[in-house]
Design an enzyme around this catalytic site. Structure first.
Site, short mmCIF file in Angstrom:
data_model
loop_
_atom_site.label_atom_id
_atom_site.label_comp_id
_atom_site.label_asym_id
_atom_site.label_seq_id
_atom_site.Cartn_x
_atom_site.Cartn_y
_atom_site.Cartn_z
N SER A 124 0.83 -1.20 0.00
CA SER A 124 0.00 0.00 0.00
C SER A 124 0.87 1.25 0.00
CB SER A 124 -0.84 -0.03 1.28
OG SER A 124 -1.42 1.23 1.51
N TYR A 149 -1.93 -0.85 10.89
CA TYR A 149 -2.16 -1.45 9.56
C TYR A 149 -0.99 -1.14 8.63
CZ TYR A 149 -3.74 -1.72 4.74
OH TYR A 149 -3.80 -1.98 3.39
N LYS A 153 1.97 -3.71 6.67
CA LYS A 153 2.37 -3.76 5.26
C LYS A 153 3.89 -3.55 5.14
CE LYS A 153 -1.54 -4.72 3.56
NZ LYS A 153 -1.74 -6.03 2.95
P1 NAD Z 1 -10.90 -7.07 1.43
O1 NAD Z 1 -11.08 -7.03 2.92
O2 NAD Z 1 -12.11 -6.83 0.59
O3 NAD Z 1 -10.24 -8.45 0.99
C1 NAD Z 1 -9.36 -9.16 1.83
C2 NAD Z 1 -9.87 -10.59 1.91
O4 NAD Z 1 -8.99 -11.35 2.73
C3 NAD Z 1 -11.25 -10.70 2.55
O5 NAD Z 1 -12.08 -11.49 1.71
C4 NAD Z 1 -11.01 -11.41 3.89
O6 NAD Z 1 -12.11 -12.22 4.27
C5 NAD Z 1 -9.76 -12.19 3.59
N1 NAD Z 1 -8.89 -12.52 4.73
C6 NAD Z 1 -8.40 -11.66 5.67
N2 NAD Z 1 -7.61 -12.33 6.53
C7 NAD Z 1 -7.61 -13.64 6.12
C8 NAD Z 1 -6.98 -14.82 6.60
N3 NAD Z 1 -6.18 -14.81 7.67
N4 NAD Z 1 -7.21 -15.98 5.94
C9 NAD Z 1 -8.01 -16.03 4.85
N5 NAD Z 1 -8.62 -14.93 4.35
C10 NAD Z 1 -8.42 -13.75 4.98
O7 NAD Z 1 -9.77 -6.02 1.07
P2 NAD Z 1 -9.30 -5.48 -0.35
O8 NAD Z 1 -9.67 -4.04 -0.45
O9 NAD Z 1 -9.70 -6.41 -1.43
O10 NAD Z 1 -7.73 -5.53 -0.15
C11 NAD Z 1 -6.95 -6.64 -0.53
C12 NAD Z 1 -5.52 -6.42 -0.06
O11 NAD Z 1 -5.02 -5.19 -0.60
C13 NAD Z 1 -5.39 -6.30 1.46
O12 NAD Z 1 -4.21 -6.94 1.87
C14 NAD Z 1 -5.29 -4.80 1.68
O13 NAD Z 1 -4.58 -4.49 2.84
C15 NAD Z 1 -4.53 -4.36 0.43
N6 NAD Z 1 -4.77 -2.94 0.07
C16 NAD Z 1 -6.04 -2.50 -0.10
C17 NAD Z 1 -6.26 -1.16 -0.40
C18 NAD Z 1 -7.66 -0.62 -0.56
O14 NAD Z 1 -7.84 0.60 -0.51
N7 NAD Z 1 -8.69 -1.45 -0.78
C19 NAD Z 1 -5.17 -0.27 -0.55
C20 NAD Z 1 -3.89 -0.78 -0.39
C21 NAD Z 1 -3.69 -2.11 -0.08
N1 UFG Z 2 -12.44 11.39 3.11
C1 UFG Z 2 -13.50 12.22 3.40
N2 UFG Z 2 -14.63 11.67 3.94
C2 UFG Z 2 -14.77 10.33 4.18
C3 UFG Z 2 -13.67 9.49 3.87
C4 UFG Z 2 -12.52 10.05 3.34
O1 UFG Z 2 -13.43 13.42 3.21
O2 UFG Z 2 -15.82 9.89 4.68
C5 UFG Z 2 -11.23 11.94 2.47
C6 UFG Z 2 -9.95 11.73 3.26
O3 UFG Z 2 -9.74 12.75 4.17
C7 UFG Z 2 -8.93 11.68 2.13
C8 UFG Z 2 -9.69 11.08 0.94
O4 UFG Z 2 -11.06 11.28 1.24
O5 UFG Z 2 -8.54 12.98 1.77
C9 UFG Z 2 -9.44 9.58 0.75
O6 UFG Z 2 -9.69 8.90 1.97
P1 UFG Z 2 -9.80 7.31 2.03
O7 UFG Z 2 -10.09 6.92 3.43
O8 UFG Z 2 -10.73 6.83 0.98
O9 UFG Z 2 -8.34 6.83 1.58
P2 UFG Z 2 -6.91 7.11 2.24
O10 UFG Z 2 -6.07 7.73 1.18
O11 UFG Z 2 -7.02 7.81 3.53
O12 UFG Z 2 -6.41 5.64 2.56
C10 UFG Z 2 -6.53 4.58 1.60
C11 UFG Z 2 -6.69 3.26 2.34
C12 UFG Z 2 -5.43 2.91 3.06
C13 UFG Z 2 -4.29 2.94 2.10
C14 UFG Z 2 -4.20 4.29 1.42
C15 UFG Z 2 -3.11 4.30 0.41
O13 UFG Z 2 -7.73 3.32 3.26
O14 UFG Z 2 -5.53 1.63 3.57
O15 UFG Z 2 -5.42 4.57 0.77
O16 UFG Z 2 -3.26 3.22 -0.45
F1 UFG Z 2 -3.18 2.71 2.78
#
Ligand code: NAD
Ligand code: UFG
Length: 339
Positions: A124, A149, A153
C-alpha cells in the site's frame, strides 16, 4: 498450473480472479470470509464462466495451506488476504499484526516447502513516510507509518525481502496500491464494506443510495487547490489487470524483489471526486465539511514509470467510468452482497 489467490473473495481479489481467468489462468482461491461473502465468489464464477476451487481456510494455518499446495500445482501466489481498516488497526493492533504477519509467514513457509517461489504481495501507498515530495516514487522514504495497519504492510514487505535475500530463489513483487475505487462493469461485484465505510468512495455510494445521510468531508483547509485532500484513485479493474501483468512479469523473473506503485499518477481532490460522481450518475451527494481526520495527509499520488517499464501496465479507465461503475454496483445491490 494454477495461481493461488488468498483473499480472493474480497474487493480487489474478486476482480483480479476474473481478469486472471480472462487471461487464461487457472485459479485456486482461499478466504476465511472474515471480510467478504461467499456470494462474491459465486458471482465471480458466473461472470468468468468458469468454476474453480474455493477453500474456506485461515491463511495463517500452515497445515491447511499444505493440503492445498499438495492437491494443486501452484505456479504463483497472489497474497491479498489481510485486515485493512486503518481505524480498527489502531484499536486492535495485535489482531492486525497477528493476522497480516502470520498469514505472510505461513504462506512463505508453505511455498518454500512445496517449491513455489513467486509471490505477488498487496502492499500500500501507506508504507511511504507522510512527508515525502510528490509524486511518490518507489525510492521515496518509507516508514513512519501512522497506524498499525500501515506497519503490517511495511513489515510484510521486509519479511518477503528477507526471504528473497536468504537465497531461496524467490521472486517477490510488492505492489503498492494507491486508492482503488470502482467496480466490475456488470454491476454484479463491487466493494461491500461490512460496517460504516472508512473509505470515501463506498461512503459516497452509500450516501447516493440513501444508506448514509450525508458525506462528511474531512477538512477543506489543506494546502491544495480547493482545500480538500488529494489522492490517486484508480479503477479496481485496472488494478486487477496490474496483477495479471505482475504474474507474467514474475514468471520470467529469475528471482529478486520488485517494488512497484500501482496508481494513475493523477491527484484528485475530494470535491473533484464528489463532482465526478454527481456528473457520472446524476445523483446529488449531500455533504458537510467537518474537521480533518487524524493521520490524513494533504496530497498523495504515484509516480507510474516503473509500472509502465517493468510491467507494461498503466491505467486505462477514467474517473467517470469508475464513478459510473461504482453506482451501477451500489444501485443494483443497495445492501451489498447481503441483500
Ligand atoms: P478485502 O477485505 O475486501 O479483501 C481481503 C480478503 O482477505 C477478505 O475477503 C477477507 O475475508 C480475507 N482474509 C483476511 N484475513 C484472512 C486470513 N487470515 N485468511 C483467509 N482470508 C483472509 O480487502 P481489499 O480491499 O480487497 O484488499 C486486498 C488487499 O489489498 C489487502 O491486503 C489490503 O490491505 C490491500 N490494500 C487494499 C487497499 C484498498 O484501498 N482497498 C489499498 C492498499 C492495499
Ligand atoms: N475522506 C472524506 N470523507 C470520508 C472518507 C474520506 O473526506 O468519509 C477523504 C480523506 O480525508 C482523504 C480522501 O477522502 O482525503 C481519501 O480517503 P480514504 O479513506 O478513501 O483513503 P486514504 O487515502 O485515507 O487511505 C486509503 C486506504 C489505506 C491505504 C491508502 C493508500 O484506506 O488503507 O489509501 O493506499 F493505505
Amino acid at each position: 498450473m494454477a495461481i493461488f489467490v488468498t483473499g480472493g473473495a474480497g474487493y480487489i481479489g474478486s476482480h483480479t480472479v476474473i481478469e486472471l481467468i480472462k487471461s487464461g489462468y487457472d485459479v485456486v482461491v482461499a478466504d476465511n470470509f472474515s471480510n467478504s461473502k461467499r456470494e462474491a465468489v459465486k458471482r465471480v464464477k458466473e461472470l468468468a464462466g468458469k468454476d474453480f476451487s474455493l477453500y474456506e481456510i485461515d491463511v495463517c494455518n500452515g497445515k491447511a495451506l499444505d493440503k492445498i499446495f499438495t492437491i494443486h500445482d501452484i505456479e504463483c501466489v497472489i497474497h491479498f488476504a489481510g485486515l485493512k481498516a486503518v481505524g480498527e488497526s489502531v484499536k486492535k493492533p495485535l489482531e492486525y499484526y497477528k493476522n497480516n504477519l502470520n498469514s505472510t509467514i505461513a504462506l512463505s513457509n508453505t511455498m518454500i516447502r512445496h517449491g513455489v517461489n513467486k509471490i505477488i504481495f498487496s502492499s500500500s501507498a501507506t508504507v511511504y513516510c507522510p512527508d515525502n515530495k510528490m509524486p511518490l516514487t518507489e525510492d521515496s522514504l518509507t516508514g513512519g507509518c501512522t497506524n498499525p495497519y500501515g506497519w503490517t504492510k511495511y513489515m510484510c514487505e521486509q519479511i518477503l525481502t528477507d526471504v528473497v535475500n536468504a537465497g531461496s530463489g524467490f521472486t517477490a513483487v510488492m505492489l503498492r496500491y494507491f486508492n482503488p475505487i470502482g467496480a466490475h462493469e456488470s454491476g454484479k461485484i463491487g466493494e461491500d464494506p461490512q460496517d460504516i465505510p472508512n473509505n470515501i468512495m463506498p461512503y459516497i455510494a452509500q450516501t447516493a443510495v440513501g444508506r448514509r445521510e450525508f458525506l462528511k468531508i474531512f477538512g477543506d483547509d489543506y494546502d491544495t487547490a480547493d482545500g480538500t485532500g488529494v489522492r490517486d484513485y484508480l479503477h479496481v479493474v485496472d488494478l486487477a489487470e496490474g496483477h495479471v501483468a505482475a504474474v507474467k512479469y514474475a514468471a520470467q523473473s529469475s528471482g529478486g524483489v520488485d517494488i512497484i506503485n500501482l496508481g494513475t499518477g493523477n491527484g484528485v481532490s475530494v470535491l473533484e471526486l464528489v463532482t465526478a460522481f454527481e456528473d457520472a450518475t446524476g445523483v446529488k451527494i449531500p455533504r458537510e465539511v467537518v474537521s480533518r481526520r487524524p493521520g490524513d495527509i494533504a496530497i498523495c499520488y504515484a509516480a507510474t514509470d516503473k509500472a509502465k517499464n517493468l510491467l507494461g501496465w498503466e491505467t486505462k479507465k477514467t474517473l467517470k467510468e469508475a464513478c459510473a461503475d461504482t453506482w451501477r454496483w451500489q444501485k443494483n445491490n443497495p445492501g451489498g452482497y447481503g441483500l
